[in-house]
Design a protein around this motif. Structure first.
Motif, PDB file in Angstrom:
ATOM      1  N   GLN A  94       0.956  -1.203  -0.145  1.00 50.90           N
ATOM      2  CA  GLN A  94       0.113   0.171   0.104  1.00 50.90           C
ATOM      3  C   GLN A  94       0.896   1.223  -0.178  1.00 50.90           C
ATOM      4  O   GLN A  94       0.447   2.366  -0.324  1.00 50.90           O
ATOM      5  CB  GLN A  94      -0.915  -0.003   1.316  1.00 50.90           C
ATOM      6  N   THR A  95       2.196   1.080   0.488  1.00 54.76           N
ATOM      7  CA  THR A  95       2.980   2.471   0.534  1.00 54.76           C
ATOM      8  C   THR A  95       3.404   2.805  -0.933  1.00 54.76           C
ATOM      9  O   THR A  95       3.964   3.852  -1.019  1.00 54.76           O
ATOM     10  CB  THR A  95       4.187   2.366   1.463  1.00 54.76           C
ATOM     11  N   GLN A  96       3.619   1.747  -1.638  1.00 52.78           N
ATOM     12  CA  GLN A  96       4.275   2.060  -3.075  1.00 52.78           C
ATOM     13  C   GLN A  96       3.059   2.628  -4.347  1.00 52.78           C
ATOM     14  O   GLN A  96       3.394   3.040  -5.395  1.00 52.78           O
ATOM     15  CB  GLN A  96       4.670   0.568  -3.367  1.00 52.78           C
ATOM     16  N   VAL A  97       1.633   2.383  -3.930  1.00 55.41           N
ATOM     17  CA  VAL A  97       0.800   2.593  -4.766  1.00 55.41           C
ATOM     18  C   VAL A  97       0.831   4.072  -5.544  1.00 55.41           C
ATOM     19  O   VAL A  97       1.005   4.067  -7.019  1.00 55.41           O
ATOM     20  CB  VAL A  97      -0.654   2.354  -4.608  1.00 55.41           C
ATOM     21  N   ASN A  98       0.754   5.227  -4.844  1.00 58.19           N
ATOM     22  CA  ASN A  98       0.969   6.457  -5.472  1.00 58.19           C
ATOM     23  C   ASN A  98       2.483   6.939  -5.746  1.00 58.19           C
ATOM     24  O   ASN A  98       2.359   7.852  -6.185  1.00 58.19           O
ATOM     25  CB  ASN A  98       0.239   7.405  -4.167  1.00 58.19           C
ATOM     26  N   ALA A  99       3.305   5.970  -5.381  1.00 59.91           N
ATOM     27  CA  ALA A  99       4.784   6.305  -5.933  1.00 59.91           C
ATOM     28  C   ALA A  99       5.100   5.974  -7.371  1.00 59.91           C
ATOM     29  O   ALA A  99       6.176   6.446  -7.651  1.00 59.91           O
ATOM     30  CB  ALA A  99       5.559   5.897  -4.708  1.00 59.91           C
ATOM     31  N   LYS A 100       4.431   5.062  -7.739  1.00 60.18           N
ATOM     32  CA  LYS A 100       4.849   4.728  -8.936  1.00 60.18           C
ATOM     33  C   LYS A 100       4.224   5.254 -10.130  1.00 60.18           C
ATOM     34  O   LYS A 100       2.733   5.516 -10.154  1.00 60.18           O
ATOM     35  CB  LYS A 100       4.770   3.023  -9.145  1.00 60.18           C
ATOM     36  N   VAL A 101       4.727   5.298 -11.485  1.00 64.97           N
ATOM     37  CA  VAL A 101       3.922   5.964 -12.696  1.00 64.97           C
ATOM     38  C   VAL A 101       4.211   4.802 -13.701  1.00 64.97           C
ATOM     39  O   VAL A 101       5.347   4.256 -13.966  1.00 64.97           O
ATOM     40  CB  VAL A 101       4.954   7.118 -13.135  1.00 64.97           C
ATOM     41  N   TYR A 102       2.973   4.568 -14.366  1.00 66.06           N
ATOM     42  CA  TYR A 102       3.181   3.640 -15.525  1.00 66.06           C
ATOM     43  C   TYR A 102       2.821   4.135 -16.866  1.00 66.06           C
ATOM     44  O   TYR A 102       2.239   5.180 -16.956  1.00 66.06           O
ATOM     45  CB  TYR A 102       2.124   2.548 -15.230  1.00 66.06           C
ATOM     46  N   GLU A 103       3.469   3.749 -17.969  1.00 64.14           N
ATOM     47  CA  GLU A 103       3.221   3.940 -19.270  1.00 64.14           C
ATOM     48  C   GLU A 103       1.952   3.653 -19.797  1.00 64.14           C
ATOM     49  O   GLU A 103       1.223   4.663 -20.305  1.00 64.14           O
ATOM     50  CB  GLU A 103       4.541   3.671 -20.147  1.00 64.14           C
ATOM     51  N   GLN A 104       1.444   2.654 -19.483  1.00 60.07           N
ATOM     52  CA  GLN A 104       0.258   2.216 -19.991  1.00 60.07           C
ATOM     53  C   GLN A 104      -0.913   2.650 -18.919  1.00 60.07           C
ATOM     54  O   GLN A 104      -0.681   2.920 -17.882  1.00 60.07           O
ATOM     55  CB  GLN A 104      -0.005   0.644 -20.121  1.00 60.07           C
ATOM     56  N   LYS A 105      -2.193   2.716 -19.571  1.00 60.81           N
ATOM     57  CA  LYS A 105      -3.203   3.037 -18.855  1.00 60.81           C
ATOM     58  C   LYS A 105      -3.614   1.860 -17.745  1.00 60.81           C
ATOM     59  O   LYS A 105      -3.711   0.873 -18.125  1.00 60.81           O
ATOM     60  CB  LYS A 105      -4.606   3.226 -19.773  1.00 60.81           C
ATOM     61  N   ILE A 106      -4.043   2.290 -16.458  1.00 59.97           N
ATOM     62  CA  ILE A 106      -4.088   1.642 -15.548  1.00 59.97           C
ATOM     63  C   ILE A 106      -5.812   1.694 -15.352  1.00 59.97           C
ATOM     64  O   ILE A 106      -6.439   2.798 -15.100  1.00 59.97           O
ATOM     65  CB  ILE A 106      -3.848   1.857 -14.152  1.00 59.97           C
ATOM     66  N   ASP A 107      -6.468   0.636 -15.492  1.00 53.11           N
ATOM     67  CA  ASP A 107      -7.840   0.568 -15.327  1.00 53.11           C
ATOM     68  C   ASP A 107      -8.610   0.492 -14.022  1.00 53.11           C
ATOM     69  O   ASP A 107      -9.436   1.282 -13.703  1.00 53.11           O
ATOM     70  CB  ASP A 107      -8.534  -0.649 -16.094  1.00 53.11           C
ATOM     71  N   PHE A 108      -7.978  -0.395 -13.155  1.00 54.68           N
ATOM     72  CA  PHE A 108      -8.235  -0.297 -11.711  1.00 54.68           C
ATOM     73  C   PHE A 108      -7.268  -0.991 -10.938  1.00 54.68           C
ATOM     74  O   PHE A 108      -6.445  -1.853 -11.403  1.00 54.68           O
ATOM     75  CB  PHE A 108      -9.902  -0.739 -11.513  1.00 54.68           C
ATOM     76  N   ILE A 109      -7.548  -0.941  -9.718  1.00 58.16           N
ATOM     77  CA  ILE A 109      -6.592  -1.503  -8.651  1.00 58.16           C
ATOM     78  C   ILE A 109      -7.590  -2.671  -7.930  1.00 58.16           C
ATOM     79  O   ILE A 109      -8.715  -2.275  -7.508  1.00 58.16           O
ATOM     80  CB  ILE A 109      -5.855  -0.636  -7.556  1.00 58.16           C
ATOM     81  N   ILE A 110      -6.936  -3.782  -7.746  1.00 56.86           N
ATOM     82  CA  ILE A 110      -7.520  -4.578  -6.775  1.00 56.86           C
ATOM     83  C   ILE A 110      -6.520  -5.119  -5.574  1.00 56.86           C
ATOM     84  O   ILE A 110      -5.456  -4.956  -5.718  1.00 56.86           O
ATOM     85  CB  ILE A 110      -7.601  -6.235  -7.619  1.00 56.86           C
ATOM     86  N   SER A 111      -7.215  -4.730  -4.370  1.00 56.68           N
ATOM     87  CA  SER A 111      -6.634  -4.487  -3.159  1.00 56.68           C
ATOM     88  C   SER A 111      -7.120  -5.410  -2.007  1.00 56.68           C
ATOM     89  O   SER A 111      -8.222  -5.378  -2.287  1.00 56.68           O
ATOM     90  CB  SER A 111      -6.594  -3.289  -2.685  1.00 56.68           C
ATOM     91  N   THR A 112      -6.202  -6.063  -1.302  1.00 53.79           N
ATOM     92  CA  THR A 112      -6.728  -6.699  -0.013  1.00 53.79           C
ATOM     93  C   THR A 112      -6.787  -5.890   1.127  1.00 53.79           C
ATOM     94  O   THR A 112      -7.096  -6.313   2.322  1.00 53.79           O
ATOM     95  CB  THR A 112      -5.798  -7.919   0.323  1.00 53.79           C
ATOM     96  N   VAL A 113      -6.230  -4.620   0.930  1.00 58.31           N
ATOM     97  CA  VAL A 113      -6.362  -3.565   1.930  1.00 58.31           C
ATOM     98  C   VAL A 113      -7.040  -2.242   1.687  1.00 58.31           C
ATOM     99  O   VAL A 113      -7.026  -2.185   0.535  1.00 58.31           O
ATOM    100  CB  VAL A 113      -4.819  -3.526   2.505  1.00 58.31           C
ATOM    101  N   GLU A 114      -7.396  -1.443   2.518  1.00 64.33           N
ATOM    102  CA  GLU A 114      -7.971  -0.406   2.552  1.00 64.33           C
ATOM    103  C   GLU A 114      -6.963   0.902   2.044  1.00 64.33           C
ATOM    104  O   GLU A 114      -5.811   0.961   2.509  1.00 64.33           O
ATOM    105  CB  GLU A 114      -8.746   0.189   3.774  1.00 64.33           C
ATOM    106  N   LEU A 115      -7.280   1.327   0.846  1.00 69.06           N
ATOM    107  CA  LEU A 115      -6.021   2.641   0.513  1.00 69.06           C
ATOM    108  C   LEU A 115      -6.661   3.709  -0.313  1.00 69.06           C
ATOM    109  O   LEU A 115      -7.929   3.412  -0.491  1.00 69.06           O
ATOM    110  CB  LEU A 115      -5.070   1.934  -0.193  1.00 69.06           C
TER     111      LEU A 115
END
Length: 678
Positions: A426-447
């Protein structure tokens, strides 16, 4: 407060399952979890309805997913269950006795157990015989002397593993305060501190696991020991965040006890940097990992595409397990119960493979280790996928490499058009940038993040799968679902409102799903049973002696050939493989499962059985049960293998079957064993 009426133990179990269930559960799934028949479950459900009526808290509910309780009903029942729970059941008595005798400060006499449980001396003596047997299964020994009373002798690692196993089992049924030989105040203090530590180091664990670890810490204070950590290990552990947090909250523990706890927590996560990087002491583990994967392929009728990667994954896990064993640190798998429930077929196969290689293991293994290894195997099972994935998804998990790999495999196997771009915490989610479009996140924790997000369980539930399918529709990914009406509604909306409005509507629906709602219902596929498949083919009792194993395979495979489950070359290939690899089809002293690969000529799932009361020699083993199995893929047959493993565990049923007079009697015994409706 109203009290529950007198109920059978089986009904108590069903009540607890219903209280823990987040969505509806079918009678079949209740039977599977309870290891009983559907007929017995319906009897227990009637008792549940009666109990709810007596308590005046409403009726038992039912929907498309199965039976369920409302939150208010669960709260009322949990409160009453907690007050009603006493240790009267034999299994709970045995667990209590084992826990108390493993680590204690007082002298334990037989009379103290009689007084505690209010049962006769003979009852306690029978319980102690079972305690003795269970301990000896793990090379631990129950002793009794006039001076010291009852106590357990043996290796400290085994004692701690057995302690944790029985604590976790008992905590499912009773409150920890019922373990009245522990100081409740200290347990509560340790539990509170551990919860804070887990939060700081971003580890998720059930409250039962946290309490079990608190109890383990307490035993360390009761029975302290000296730990001989080498310099390299100490240096690596001292650099971890885990130890720094532990130093803050557990200053009362000795330095070595804090190191011990740090290693325990490090085992939860994916960080393996603290392990000795020198591979020389672990070279035999690499060979054991290879043997285990080979054995699993042979027993399970599977073939792993990324075998080398799987071997390395298991090797790294074994390295950690051996490391923990060297320092007498028992492992706790937080997903143990979920894995046993959702991957029961693979657990059985893994357990059998480990048993066959038991002498090769440099450390003793328990259920926790079996389920961890199962997670690695499950993570590498493949299903055929389309070449192009349509939705790019980030997976967010807190704990462990094996858990995240398993969840990734579940998602990609269930949804052909999902591509997992990355796995993060969860600490890495907002720190990374991706070239391709990300449609959504599947997470086992609240964020909180910039992408649409769906929350799921570490092991996907039916509702999780339905919610992911809904997200696939909303992301316009082209995922095909049966709920065509809803898809049409969304298309109409998109055509008749501006993009900004459509996105707002879509996001509100996403919020609804993250609050627990779903837009569709996914039916669970019903699996055909071993007995049903055998009814379609045949069961043959062959009383002859000295049959050639090749002829036996040809004869046993004939019904599958006639039903067009297989082609003729499949039989030839099975025999070629045995000539090439030896009698790999022999899985135990009495059972063999002949099989080849799906591409060798399998058309449909099928199985046949020939029984040889006088024995059929394959290699150096004389077996009595020869199955021929045909599976068209990597998964359809696994539950069939589980049923065969269950048969293998019950000598009394095998003895009855080989003495049966006809196929009808054989089928009766199998249905009785496997709890199918007769």
């Amino acid at each position: 407060m109203k009290t529950l009426p007198a109920l059978p133990k089986s009904t108590w179990r069903v009540l607890r399952i219903l209280c823990d269930e987040q969505e509806g559960i079918t009678a079949q799934n209740l039977a599977s979890i309870s290891k009983t028949s559907k007929r017995m479950i319906y009897y227990d459900l009637e008792n549940v309805k009666y109990a709810l009526a007596v308590l005046e808290i409403g009726e038992l509910n039912h929907n498309r997913c199965g039976y369920f309780l409302h939150d208010e009903q669960k709260d009322s029942l949990r409160s009453i269950l907690l007050q009603s729970e006493e240790i009267h059941d034999k299994d709970d008595r045995v667990s209590y006795m084992i826990i108390r005798m493993l680590f204690h400060e007082d002298i334990i006499r037989l009379e103290s157990f009689c007084e505690k449980f209010e049962v006769s001396r003979n009852t306690i003596l029978r319980d102690l015989n079972e305690v003795k047997s269970l301990l000896e299964d793990h090379q631990l020994y129950l002793l009794n002397t006039k001076k010291e009373g009852y106590f357990v002798e043996g290796d400290i690692f085994r004692k701690r593993m057995v302690f944790l196993d029985h604590v976790k089992q008992l905590l499912k049924h009773i409150h920890y305060t019922k373990l009245d030989f522990f100081d409740t105040t200290i347990i509560e203090e340790y539990t509170m501190k551990l919860n804070k530590v887990f939060q700081k180091v971003e580890i998720t664990a059930s409250q039962h696991d946290v309490i079990a670890l608190a109890l383990l810490l307490l035993t360390m204070r009761i029975a302290p020991m000296n730990y001989r950590f080498n310099v390299a290990d100490l240096s690596n552990i001292c650099a971890t965040k885990e130890l720094k947090v532990i130093d803050k909250y557990f200053s009362e523990l000795s330095y070595h006890e804090r190191i011990y706890l740090a290693i325990q927590l490090l085992g939860y996560g994916s960080n393996r940097d603290f392990l000795d990087q020198n591979t020389e002491p672990y070279h035999y583990l690499q060979e054991l990992a290879i043997q285990l994967v080979d054995m699993f392929e042979k027993v399970s009728c599977l073939r792993f595409d990324h075998k080398e990667e799987l071997v390395n994954s298991i090797y790294m896990h074994m390295k950690l397990s051996y490391y923990n064993y060297c320092y007498s640190i028992p492992s706790m798998n937080p997903l143990l119960d979920d894995i046993k429930e959702n991957y029961s077929e693979l657990v059985k196969i893994t357990e059998l493979c480990c048993e066959k290689l038991k002498e090769q293991f440099p450390y003793p293994y328990f259920d926790s280790e079996i389920t961890y290894l199962t997670m690695h195997f499950a993570s590498f099972l493949r299903r055929d996928r389309k070449e192009k994935a349509c939705a790019n998804v980030i997976l967010v998990c807190l704990n462990g490499t094996a858990g995240s790999m398993l969840l990734r495999n579940e998602i990609e196997n269930q949804f052909e058009n999902i591509n997992i771009v990355d796995i993060l915490n969860q600490t890495q989610v907002n720190a990374k940038v991706y070239e391709q479009k990300i449609d959504f996140i599947i997470s086992t924790v609240e964020l909180t993040c910039e992408y649409p997000m769906i929350r799921v369980n570490p092991i996907l539930s039916t509702k999780d799968k339905a919610n992911i399918a809904s997200f696939m529709m909303l992301s316009a990914s082209g995922y095909k679902v049966d709920n065509q009406q809803l898809k049409v509604v969304l298309q109409i909306l998109q055509r008749n409102v501006d993009t900004e409005t459509f996105i707002r509507i879509r996001d509100e629906i996403c919020d609804y799903m993250n609050a627990g709602g779903s837009l569709m219902y996914l039916e669970e596929n019903r699996q055909v049973t071993l007995c049903e498949l055998l009814e379609q083919s045949s069961i043959v009792l062959d009383a002859s002696y000295g049959v050639n194993w090749m002829d036996a395979i040809w004869e046993c495979a004939q019904p599958l050939l006639e039903q067009r489950c297989i082609e003729k070359n499949y039989i030839t290939r099975m025999i070629e493989l045995i000539h090439g690899y030896g009698p790999y089809i022999v899985i135990s002293q009495r059972i063999a499962i002949a099989h080849a690969q799906p591409e060798d000529g399998v058309l449909h799932l099928g199985i046949s059985l020939h029984i040889y009361p006088k024995g059929l020699t394959i290699g150096n083993t004389s077996i009595q049960f020869l199955f021929v199995l045909a599976t068209p893929n990597q998964s359809d047959h696994l539950h069939i293998l589980q049923d065969i493993m269950t048969l293998n565990e019950h000598e009394e049923y095998m003895n009855q079957i080989v003495q049966a007079e006809n196929a009808k009697q054989v089928m009766y015994y199998l249905q009785d064993l496997l709890k199918e409706d007769l």
